[in-house]
Design a protein around this motif. Structure first.
Motif, mmCIF file in Angstrom:
data_model
loop_
_atom_site.group_PDB
_atom_site.id
_atom_site.type_symbol
_atom_site.label_atom_id
_atom_site.label_comp_id
_atom_site.label_asym_id
_atom_site.label_seq_id
_atom_site.Cartn_x
_atom_site.Cartn_y
_atom_site.Cartn_z
ATOM 1 N N ASP A 174 -14.869 4.767 4.800
ATOM 2 C CA ASP A 174 -14.001 6.179 4.508
ATOM 3 C C ASP A 174 -16.177 6.661 4.107
ATOM 4 O OD1 ASP A 174 -13.864 8.914 4.926
ATOM 5 O OD2 ASP A 174 -13.100 8.067 2.991
ATOM 6 N N ALA A 175 -17.079 7.733 4.306
ATOM 7 C CA ALA A 175 -17.265 8.430 4.024
ATOM 8 C C ALA A 175 -19.169 7.223 4.450
ATOM 9 C CB ALA A 175 -17.667 9.461 2.698
ATOM 10 N N GLY A 176 -19.076 6.925 5.675
ATOM 11 C CA GLY A 176 -19.680 5.741 5.601
ATOM 12 C C GLY A 176 -20.043 4.246 5.097
ATOM 13 N N ARG B 77 -11.303 -1.315 3.912
ATOM 14 C CA ARG B 77 -11.647 0.318 4.492
ATOM 15 C C ARG B 77 -12.362 1.432 5.018
ATOM 16 N NH1 ARG B 77 -6.489 2.528 4.105
ATOM 17 N NH2 ARG B 77 -4.539 1.264 3.119
ATOM 18 N N ASP C 79 -12.203 0.878 -4.395
ATOM 19 C CA ASP C 79 -11.404 1.727 -4.320
ATOM 20 C C ASP C 79 -10.076 2.016 -5.692
ATOM 21 O OD1 ASP C 79 -10.800 5.077 -4.535
ATOM 22 O OD2 ASP C 79 -10.530 4.111 -2.532
ATOM 23 N N ASP D 131 -8.814 4.066 -7.459
ATOM 24 C CA ASP D 131 -8.398 5.304 -7.092
ATOM 25 C C ASP D 131 -6.991 5.250 -6.389
ATOM 26 O OD1 ASP D 131 -8.045 7.984 -8.534
ATOM 27 O OD2 ASP D 131 -8.640 8.716 -6.477
ATOM 28 N N ARG D 132 -7.021 4.269 -5.342
ATOM 29 C CA ARG D 132 -5.880 4.232 -4.829
ATOM 30 C C ARG D 132 -4.866 3.284 -5.589
ATOM 31 N NH1 ARG D 132 -7.772 5.070 1.962
ATOM 32 N NH2 ARG D 132 -5.503 5.190 1.924
ATOM 33 N N HIS E 95 -8.464 4.977 14.835
ATOM 34 C CA HIS E 95 -9.503 6.166 13.698
ATOM 35 C C HIS E 95 -10.277 4.992 12.118
ATOM 36 C CE1 HIS E 95 -10.757 9.021 11.040
ATOM 37 N NE2 HIS E 95 -10.749 10.230 12.102
ATOM 38 N N ALA F 209 -9.887 6.537 9.059
ATOM 39 C CA ALA F 209 -8.921 6.237 7.875
ATOM 40 C C ALA F 209 -7.854 5.013 8.419
ATOM 41 C CB ALA F 209 -8.685 7.914 7.918
ATOM 42 N N ARG F 210 -7.917 4.460 9.253
ATOM 43 C CA ARG F 210 -6.318 4.016 9.386
ATOM 44 C C ARG F 210 -6.587 2.077 9.615
ATOM 45 N NH1 ARG F 210 -4.077 0.634 11.903
ATOM 46 N NH2 ARG F 210 -2.422 0.552 13.261
ATOM 47 N N ASP G 40 0.859 -0.886 -0.422
ATOM 48 C CA ASP G 40 -0.399 0.249 0.406
ATOM 49 C C ASP G 40 0.638 1.442 -0.169
ATOM 50 O OD1 ASP G 40 -2.361 2.399 0.101
ATOM 51 O OD2 ASP G 40 -2.000 1.928 2.964
ATOM 52 N N VAL G 41 0.267 2.373 -1.049
ATOM 53 C CA VAL G 41 1.015 3.178 -1.082
ATOM 54 C C VAL G 41 0.505 4.424 -0.502
ATOM 55 C CG1 VAL G 41 2.889 4.664 -2.212
ATOM 56 C CG2 VAL G 41 2.556 2.693 -2.700
ATOM 57 N N GLN G 42 1.472 5.619 -0.025
ATOM 58 C CA GLN G 42 0.508 6.519 1.031
ATOM 59 C C GLN G 42 1.368 7.511 0.287
ATOM 60 O OE1 GLN G 42 0.841 5.321 4.335
ATOM 61 N NE2 GLN G 42 -0.191 3.634 3.804
#
Ligand SMILES: [Zn+2]
Lengths: 472, 167
Positions: free
Chosen positions: A412-414, A410, A384, A386-387, A350, A352-353, A236-238
């Protein structure tokens, strides 16, 4: 009908689509506070005051209650001190933490994986605090301005703090966060002209940074040394303009025959914003041999590798050597479902984690205006794409026609989403595995080699300039 | 709130597009200007610090030793034109035009038209007061190359996923 897969557990996608009790209420309080930050807390109006009260009420039954109630009252009067802002950030962090825990229960139920039960110990002694105080003061200024009130003058106040923090490894986490956050704010100035505000995101970044200004908050101590076999699942890249991190998710099998567990090996580095794409791998590659092992499809043998209670290996090349070939899909099918999950440090609770490795097959895929979804036993899971990093052979198109997928679950946003790390698909009638991180350790692929060459040239050019100018 | 507003990982700034760095090692949209550092064609030791201000398109160009550029008296010199071209490559022409507050009907859609459209407005010559700060921002940018990597986890990076969207 639920598809069974060989040896692995069955992923219960249905559990991911059901509503989670208490989640909407907790997030409503978070949203109320976040909206107060949009306008700013210099001279709060009644609506913002109500948002602050809602946050305080939501943590009323916790040990934070007294401090947060006082902070909310002061902030509502436009008289919050920096300590009050820290208390508000801590309250928001605790609330989001409860959302994380509820979601993780779902993830564990859906994947059938259990929790190792170990707790995360307290961080070590605090770091000297001058720069932390400076960071906190900048964050307090932001909260007073509100996102709609930011301008270049306020935002640029972080530059000197970030420059001073970046070289210090103990402050790297906060520095990296502030650097990425400030770049976004700078690109969004003036706030008064913003058409829309990333309300939850900026409140997340603000609260997290605020909590990290508490000395010692960033420490996640090493709790042991591990020896055994590491079987990579994917990378996984960030990245933001001036930093990149690669995280290898893997199954670790202890040499002593103990239970296997999910671990991560990661490497990160600050970077100039013009180093992108394959250049990111070039920066990271020399510092973690695990990236080469991923590209070569190998396991690694670890001896006395430090690990945190969260399951993060603190990688040292000297403690790892290349092992036998290991196919990530074989690992996913055979070893993933029985590997245990590590505890999460308080600050990392969290949504997002959340990044839980999962394996899926027997799904059908649908592409529409909202993107790609996989349907497993009548339940839909958004994918997703886009990741997926651009510097790699995996594409959204390949994911759409895939038959098996290793990914990260993951939220996110519900909603839960699947981030693909690798897929199995049919290329010229042959079953082929395509990995998002295939170029991590280098590549002979024609497109990859071209990207590498361009990135090498850019890196060389900048280093040559740096050599000439920085040591004058 | 919309999904974007309640997303922790909403993409706010598109990533820079890759470009060759030989001619313009550094360009940024900052301090209300498109500003950066342009290589001298002839002398490896010399660079030009060039900028164009948003709104007025006031332009400035001087060497890193603070000598004014001979080409930037009446209008944009070739350093400034190159700077704008490379900014369009790195950030995408739309974002550069928006930052400069350049009317999109005026400049059309091709990248090289950005500089041309601004020249057509007869932009004023600005002063070189910002050159020193732009050059020091360039040095700060280069200093990122010298920072050590770490294998200790940085969980904060979870808020910064990559995106395939381009600028
Ligand atoms: Zn010039």
């Amino acid at each position: 009908m639920v598809p069974a897969h060989q040896g692995g557990g069955v992923m219960r996608v249905d559990l991911l689509t059901e509503s989670v009790a208490g989640l909407d209420e907790a997030l409503a309080a978070v949203d109320a506070f976040d909206r107060a930050l949009v306008v700013g807390l210099l001279r709060p109006h009644a609506v913002q005051a109500a948002g602050l009260t809602e946050l305080a009420d939501a943590v009323a039954g916790t040990p934070l209650a007294g401090r947060v109630a006082e902070a909310a009252e002061k902030a509502a009067a436009g008289a919050a001190s920096e300590d009050h802002f820290v208390a508000l950030a801590a309250a928001r962090t605790a609330l989001v933490g409860s959302v994380h825990d509820a979601l993780m229960e779902r993830v564990e139920a859906a994947t059938g994986r259990s929790h190792a039960g170990e707790s995360v110990p307290e961080p070590p002694e605090p770091h000297p605090a001058n720069l932390l105080v400076a960071a906190r003061s900048w964050l307090a200024d932001l909260a007073r301005c509100g996102w709609q009130g930011i301008d270049h003058e306020v935002v640029s106040g972080s530059a000197a703090v970030v420059s001073a923090m970046l070289p210090d490894p103990d402050l790297r986490r906060l520095a990296t966060l502030l650097d990425g956050f400030a770049a976004e704010l700078a690109a969004s100035c003036p706030g008064s002209a913003l058409e829309r505000v990333p309300v939850r995101r900026w409140a997340d970044l603000w609260s997290r940074a605020m909590v990290l200004t508490v000395p010692g908050a960033a420490g996640v101590p090493v709790t042991g040394m591990v020896s055994g076999r590491l079987l990579p699942l994917g990378v996984d890249v960030q990245e933001h303009a001036t930093a990149v991190q690669a995280q290898v998710h893997a199954v670790f099998e202890p040499a002593d025959g103990g239970a296997s567990r999910l671990v991560r090996g990661c490497v990160s580095v600050p970077k100039p914003d013009t180093i992108v794409g394959a250049g990111l791998w070039q920066l990271l590659r020399p510092h973690m041999s695990l990236l080469a092992a991923v590209s070569e499809g190998r396991s690694m043998d670890l001896s006395d590798m430090p690990v945190t209670a969260e399951g993060d290996l603190v990688w040292s090349d000297a403690r790892a050597r290349a092992g036998a070939p290991a196919d990530a899909f074989a690992t996913a099918r055979v070893a993933l479902s029985t590997a245990s999950v590590s505890a999460t440090a308080p600050l990392d609770r969290h949504p997002a984690r959340i990044a839980a490795p999962v394996f899926l097959e027997g799904y059908s895929s649908q592409q529409d205006d909202d993107g790609l979804t996989f349907t497993v036993a009548d339940h839909r899971l958004a994918v997703d794409t886009d990741r997926i990093p651009t510097a790699g052979p995996l594409t959204p198109e390949a994911v759409a026609v895939s038959r098996a997928c290793i990914g990260l679950l993951r939220w996110d946003a519900g909603e839960f989403t699947l981030q693909p790390l690798a897929v199995e698909t049919t290329v010229r009638k042959k079953l082929t595995a395509i990995h998002a991180g295939a170029w991590a350790g280098g590549t002979t692929d024609k497109a990859g080699a071209r990207a590498e060459k361009a990135a090498t040239d850019a890196g060389t050019m900048l280093r040559e300039r740096a050599g000439r100018l920085l040591r004058k | 709130m919309s999904d974007w507003e309640r997303s922790s990982t909403a993409r706010v700034v598109p990533p820079a597009r890759p470009r060759k760095l030989a001619k313009v090692p550094f360009v940024e949209l900052a301090d209300g200007r498109v500003q950066g550092v342009v290589s001298s064609g002839s002398d490896i030791e010399r660079v030009y610090v060039s900028s164009v201000a948003a709104g007025t398109f006031a332009f400035a160009c001087s060497t890193n030793n603070n000598r004014p550029c001979g080409g930037a008296r009446g209008s944009f010199c070739r350093h400034i034109r190159t700077l704008i071209d490379e900014a369009a490559l790195q950030y995408g022409p739309e974002r550069v035009a928006r930052y400069l507050r350049l009317d999109t009907d005026v400049w059309g859609t091709t990248e090289d038209a950005l500089a041309v459209a601004m020249i057509a407005t007869g932009p004023p010559r600005g002063d070189n007061a910002a050159a020193a700060s732009v050059f020091s921002r360039f040095l700060r940018h280069l200093a990122y190359l010298e920072l050590a990597p770490t294998t200790a986890p940085v969980p904060e990076m979870q808020w910064f996923p990559p995106t395939r969207a381009v600028a």
